[in-house]
Design a protein around this motif. Sequence first.
Motif, mmCIF file in Angstrom:
data_model
loop_
_atom_site.group_PDB
_atom_site.id
_atom_site.type_symbol
_atom_site.label_atom_id
_atom_site.label_comp_id
_atom_site.label_asym_id
_atom_site.label_seq_id
_atom_site.Cartn_x
_atom_site.Cartn_y
_atom_site.Cartn_z
ATOM 1 N N UNK A 141 0.877 -1.066 -0.066
ATOM 2 C CA UNK A 141 0.173 0.132 0.092
ATOM 3 C C UNK A 141 0.715 1.257 -0.065
ATOM 4 N N UNK A 142 0.305 2.561 0.095
ATOM 5 C CA UNK A 142 0.915 3.677 -0.050
ATOM 6 C C UNK A 142 2.133 3.802 1.209
ATOM 7 N N UNK A 143 1.743 3.323 2.198
ATOM 8 C CA UNK A 143 2.785 3.272 3.231
ATOM 9 C C UNK A 143 3.841 2.267 3.372
ATOM 10 N N UNK A 144 3.854 1.473 2.112
ATOM 11 C CA UNK A 144 4.757 0.650 2.008
ATOM 12 C C UNK A 144 4.477 -0.795 2.578
ATOM 13 N N UNK A 184 8.446 5.188 -9.548
ATOM 14 C CA UNK A 184 7.255 4.423 -9.910
ATOM 15 C C UNK A 184 6.287 5.474 -9.443
ATOM 16 N N UNK A 185 6.039 6.398 -8.428
ATOM 17 C CA UNK A 185 5.146 7.459 -8.339
ATOM 18 C C UNK A 185 5.089 8.519 -9.378
ATOM 19 N N UNK A 186 6.195 8.737 -9.993
ATOM 20 C CA UNK A 186 6.406 9.758 -11.327
ATOM 21 C C UNK A 186 5.582 9.021 -12.584
ATOM 22 N N UNK A 187 6.287 7.814 -12.748
ATOM 23 C CA UNK A 187 6.260 7.213 -14.187
ATOM 24 C C UNK A 187 5.045 6.068 -14.095
ATOM 25 N N UNK A 207 -3.714 2.606 -9.095
ATOM 26 C CA UNK A 207 -4.194 3.891 -8.903
ATOM 27 C C UNK A 207 -5.641 3.635 -8.401
ATOM 28 N N UNK A 208 -6.181 4.824 -7.475
ATOM 29 C CA UNK A 208 -7.501 4.953 -7.093
ATOM 30 C C UNK A 208 -8.207 5.423 -8.220
ATOM 31 N N UNK A 209 -9.754 5.198 -8.233
ATOM 32 C CA UNK A 209 -10.770 5.702 -9.480
ATOM 33 C C UNK A 209 -10.141 7.478 -9.457
ATOM 34 N N UNK A 210 -9.824 7.998 -8.451
ATOM 35 C CA UNK A 210 -9.524 9.566 -8.602
ATOM 36 C C UNK A 210 -8.259 9.808 -8.850
#
Lengths: 181, 594
Positions: free
Chosen positions: B252-255, B299-302, B329-332
């Motif tokens: 998840x986003x916290x690793x 990975x966050x950028x590309x 990614x989430x739907x948003x």
Amino acid sequence: MGRSLDRRGFLGCLWGLLAAVLCLPEAMAVTKEYQLMSVILWRLAQFVEWPASAFASPDSPLIIAVLGENPFGTALELATRGETARGRKIVIGAQASDAIDRCHILFVSSSEKSRFKDILRSVSGKHILTVSDGEGFSRAGGMVDLFIDSGRAAMRVNLRVADAAGLAFDARVLRMAEVVK
Amino acid sequence: MMCGGGSLRGRIRTVILLTSITVLLVNAIAFLIYEVVSLRAQMVRNLSTLAAVIADNCAAPLAFNVPATAQEILAALKAEPDIVSAVLYASDQSVFAQFPDSLPPSQMTPPDAAGYRFESGALLLFQPVLQEGKSIGLLSMHASLRSIFDRAWNYGIIATVILAAAILLAFVLSDILQRRISNPIFALTTGANRISTRGDYSIRVPKLTNDELGAFTDSFNAMVAQIQSDQDRLREQANLLNLSHDAIIVRDTRGLITFWSRGAVEMYGFSESEALGKAARDLLHTVFPAEGQDPNDHVLQTGRWDGELRHTRKDGSKMFVASRWSLVRNSDGSPKAVLQSNTDITQKIQFQEELERLVQERTVKLRETVGELEAFSYSVSHDMRSPLRAMHGYARVLLADYKGRLDEVAIKYLERIMRAAIRLDVLVQDILAYSKVAKSEFTLQPIDLEQLLTDLLATRPELQPPSATVTFISPLHKVFAHEAYLTQCFTNLLGNAVKFVPPGVHPQVAIRGEMHDNHILVWIEDNGIGIDPSHQDRIFEIFGRVHPDKAYSGTGIGLAIVKKAVQRMNGEVGVISEVGKGSRFWLKLRRSES
């Protein structure tokens, strides 16, 4: 005679006023019993019903006449001053015998005890309430005996005679009175 | 079920009960108030009438001053239980009569204005005695409100009993009524509980009513069905993921690890329960490549990242993985998770390292061997030349000094010794040339082929008419080469071309160049005897002669030197030929622009 009577009446009134207002000892000359009796006498008018024909007009005064020796002095006049009975003014009539024909209440003094029957005969058939403080009045055909018993007023009523004269006694009075048939 | 849903049931029951109790209580209180008010009004009415009658009756006794009669009249009040006391005042406010007879003056109600009032639980009533419109006295009556209180009290008791009965009834009714609401909700909560505790999405909630709860049940079931199909699809996907030998990890986003495939269990030794919820970086002691951007930023950028990572297994051993990251990614559009697929390349890397080490080792060994060999052959060749020269020199001296004393056979033998010595010397020289080509260090530089060939032909009579005709077609371009070695190559190739011709044929050689993208192909075409295709590989080997000594002389090293030299100049050499149809040799050399 009329003048002398007027003067006496005037003087009587004056004396009465003086006795009532200024000079109580003078008024006290009349006994306490008769002061009480004078009140009882005129108040009887409030508890007895006369036929309409007994009065000349609806606003005719109710006349009280005293026959014989007047035991009330000025007390009766003082007591009735300003009072009414069945909406009529109360007037104390003259002591003359002709007054008997026009009066509604006739007080026969005990002084006339011997003439009770004659007097009563003369008023029979008239709408006159006959009252006396003399013994045997009602037995003699009078309507009301008034007497003072140990400081309290008491009365005896002869209903038969009253009925015959067309007078109706309030039941509340009869409750306190001794009724003779 | 009872425990789980108790609160809702209780709440519905409480609502019903509270409503009922409130309605009943309000009702009872309103009725009680109305009752008390109307009772009081009634009491006032009754007592006023009574007072009026008594006052009327007392008019005569007052008028004629007969207290005894008044006393009698008042005594009749004992029939009225509410009347506590009554006092008849004369017009001078003196007490004329009282009830009861023994009433002490302290308890007599003092005269007051006509009317009534309620005072400390009692009704006080003042009725004037009128005669001829004049007040001749005043009757005061004191009545207790006890009877009203008693009635209110009785009413309260009755209301309480009714209330209790009603509450009991409401309780029973609420139990029945609330089932109609709570049972569908229970069915829902029970279903939802079972689904969440067992994770079994095949469960459906029974629809008990057709109202809003029924509609809710329908949509709940539809939702569960949707989740079930999603779940099935996910499970299929997860099974596919689990089939892979690669470690598939979702962070998840916290690793923190949220998915740990079977491949990951096998690869790292951590079970699913050991891995889930841990930070992947700490769990695996990840070592990122030293160069380049941080993979997490990348990975966050590309949206993806590829690279090699070093990990540590549960048992402490180190390993290498080829890792591919993909951002989910989430739907948003905000980052939701990173999907990571790791392939174990430890063995590959180890093999590679091992191989490199081996090659290194062998290269060093080979170099030593080759060096020794070359030094040996050089010294051998070099050392062989002086005995050869001695043999050749003494044979010539013998022939010159003793010519008159030697017969023809001896002279012939001596000449043979001399020729053999010369041939051996040529051979030794060729070997020396070869090893020199193989061994020496040089740098390549641009060389004009036309210039080089022109110079070469000018110094070689055997390549000139009348011996042979060698022509070249301009332009021949420029190449990157070493001048001496290239001269050697052309000397050997042209030498062969003019040598291997059938008897009686005039050797003719044509040279032309072909320009390609980054190299030059030089063709050397002759009218010689040609080479059998089966021999064409062998001719470039050392001592790869195909012809017997007698027909054509040579050491068999010439083409080997050419090949070695061309190779060292980063070029290639080859031949196209048929027996009897001449040979077409080609040289492929790096092209030079300048």
